[in-house]
Design an enzyme around this catalytic site. Structure first.
Site, mmCIF file in Angstrom:
data_model
loop_
_atom_site.group_PDB
_atom_site.id
_atom_site.type_symbol
_atom_site.label_atom_id
_atom_site.label_comp_id
_atom_site.label_asym_id
_atom_site.label_seq_id
_atom_site.Cartn_x
_atom_site.Cartn_y
_atom_site.Cartn_z
ATOM 1 N N ARG A 41 0.810 -1.222 0.000
ATOM 2 C CA ARG A 41 0.000 0.000 0.000
ATOM 3 C C ARG A 41 0.841 1.269 0.000
ATOM 4 N NH1 ARG A 41 -2.929 -0.812 5.455
ATOM 5 N NH2 ARG A 41 -0.753 -1.394 5.905
ATOM 6 N N ARG A 78 16.744 27.177 -0.420
ATOM 7 C CA ARG A 78 16.113 28.051 0.578
ATOM 8 C C ARG A 78 17.057 28.204 1.772
ATOM 9 N NH1 ARG A 78 10.333 28.521 -0.344
ATOM 10 N NH2 ARG A 78 9.564 26.939 -1.810
ATOM 11 N N HIS A 81 18.286 30.517 6.714
ATOM 12 C CA HIS A 81 17.318 31.300 7.463
ATOM 13 C C HIS A 81 17.505 31.096 8.966
ATOM 14 C CE1 HIS A 81 14.566 30.974 3.693
ATOM 15 N NE2 HIS A 81 15.460 31.925 3.559
ATOM 16 N N LYS A 91 13.114 24.684 15.952
ATOM 17 C CA LYS A 91 12.371 24.024 14.883
ATOM 18 C C LYS A 91 12.603 22.519 14.919
ATOM 19 C CE LYS A 91 13.043 28.055 11.876
ATOM 20 N NZ LYS A 91 13.585 28.535 10.585
ATOM 21 N N TYR A 151 7.672 21.985 9.012
ATOM 22 C CA TYR A 151 8.302 22.633 10.159
ATOM 23 C C TYR A 151 7.327 22.668 11.337
ATOM 24 C CZ TYR A 151 11.063 24.887 6.379
ATOM 25 O OH TYR A 151 11.821 25.148 5.268
ATOM 26 N N GLU A 162 12.693 37.525 11.096
ATOM 27 C CA GLU A 162 13.308 36.488 10.271
ATOM 28 C C GLU A 162 14.436 37.057 9.430
ATOM 29 O OE1 GLU A 162 12.600 33.248 10.687
ATOM 30 O OE2 GLU A 162 11.388 34.076 12.320
ATOM 31 N N ARG A 187 15.339 37.715 -1.774
ATOM 32 C CA ARG A 187 15.822 37.935 -0.406
ATOM 33 C C ARG A 187 17.076 37.114 -0.133
ATOM 34 N NH1 ARG A 187 13.376 34.671 4.604
ATOM 35 N NH2 ARG A 187 14.635 35.547 6.292
ATOM 36 N N ASP A 188 17.075 35.853 -0.516
ATOM 37 C CA ASP A 188 18.217 34.995 -0.231
ATOM 38 C C ASP A 188 19.428 35.371 -1.073
ATOM 39 O OD1 ASP A 188 16.755 33.684 1.664
ATOM 40 O OD2 ASP A 188 16.396 31.880 0.480
#
Length: 218
Positions: A41, A78, A81, A91, A151, A162, A187-188
């Site tokens: 399954r 990403r 951060h 987290k 998260y 942040e 932003r990054d």
């Protein structure tokens, strides 16, 4: 500032209540790999199991104030951060679908592992999870389309708290997989290097981060 780095090799793996536990090169960060039960399954797994977490830290997971997820195409990068401390956020992160190369970077000024990073692969095949302490930066590179990261966080999102530093900072030397051109947010791409963030006073003191983390359960 240390430029040392570590990967999963050479770190002790313990089996705790059926969960494989690995302490990462970042002080206070821990990886949890549960048993994955498969049949015709599909599969079933429990990325968070309170007995294993409590046996490792001495207390269960922080009270969860925010549960979020993102989905990323192959090549999306990403991070790095992190949350300004105070208020700070801890987290607990896992990848239920897809596959990512995950990175943690110690941004706590004065920490014995400040400036160090560790990396692990998260994916729906292992259901591995990571506990990220207050003040530690997080980044990942999606290795396949539709990778999902979930998260559980100790505080809700407040945009002005942040922050980010560049995952392409050559002083960090994060080993991004070859053959993938990173896709970043504006932003990054504009994020400062670790040295620039330190000079600007964006990073938090290790003692403050640990004090905030200790009070998450109050």
């Amino acid at each position: 500032m240390s430029e040392d780095s570590s990967t999963s090799s050479g770190h002790r793996h313990d089996d705790v209540h059926g969960v494989t536990v690995r302490r990462l090169a970042i002080d206070g960060a821990v990886e949890f790999t549960p048993s994955v039960h498969r049949d015709e399954r599909g599969l079933f797994a429990s990325p968070y199991q309170e007995p294993a977490f409590t046996a490792t830290f001495g207390w269960p997971l922080f009270p969860v104030r925010d549960l979020s997820h993102n989905v990323s195409a192959r090549g999306v990068l990403r991070g790095i951060h992190f949350t300004s401390t105070p208020p700070g956020r801890a987290k607990y992160v896992y990848c239920p679908y897809g596959k990512v190369q995950d990175f943690l970077i110690d941004l706590r000024v004065g920490s014995p592992t400040f400036g160090c990073w560790d990396s692990t692969e998260l994916g729906g095949d292992t259901c591995r999870a990571i506990y990220i302490p207050v003040g530690v930066g997080h980044a990942f590179l999606s290795l396949v389309d539709d990778s999902m990261i979930v998260y559980a966080m100790s505080k809700g999102y407040v945009a002005e708290d942040e922050l980010a530093i560049s995952p392409l900072d050559p002083a960090l030397g994060l080993p991004l997989p070859a053959g993938i051109t990173p896709l970043q947010s504006d932003r990054d791409r504009a994020a400062p290097t670790l040295a620039e963030a330190l000079d600007r006073g964006l990073l938090s003191d290790d003692a403050v981060c640990r004090d905030v983390e200790a009070k998450l359960w109050q």
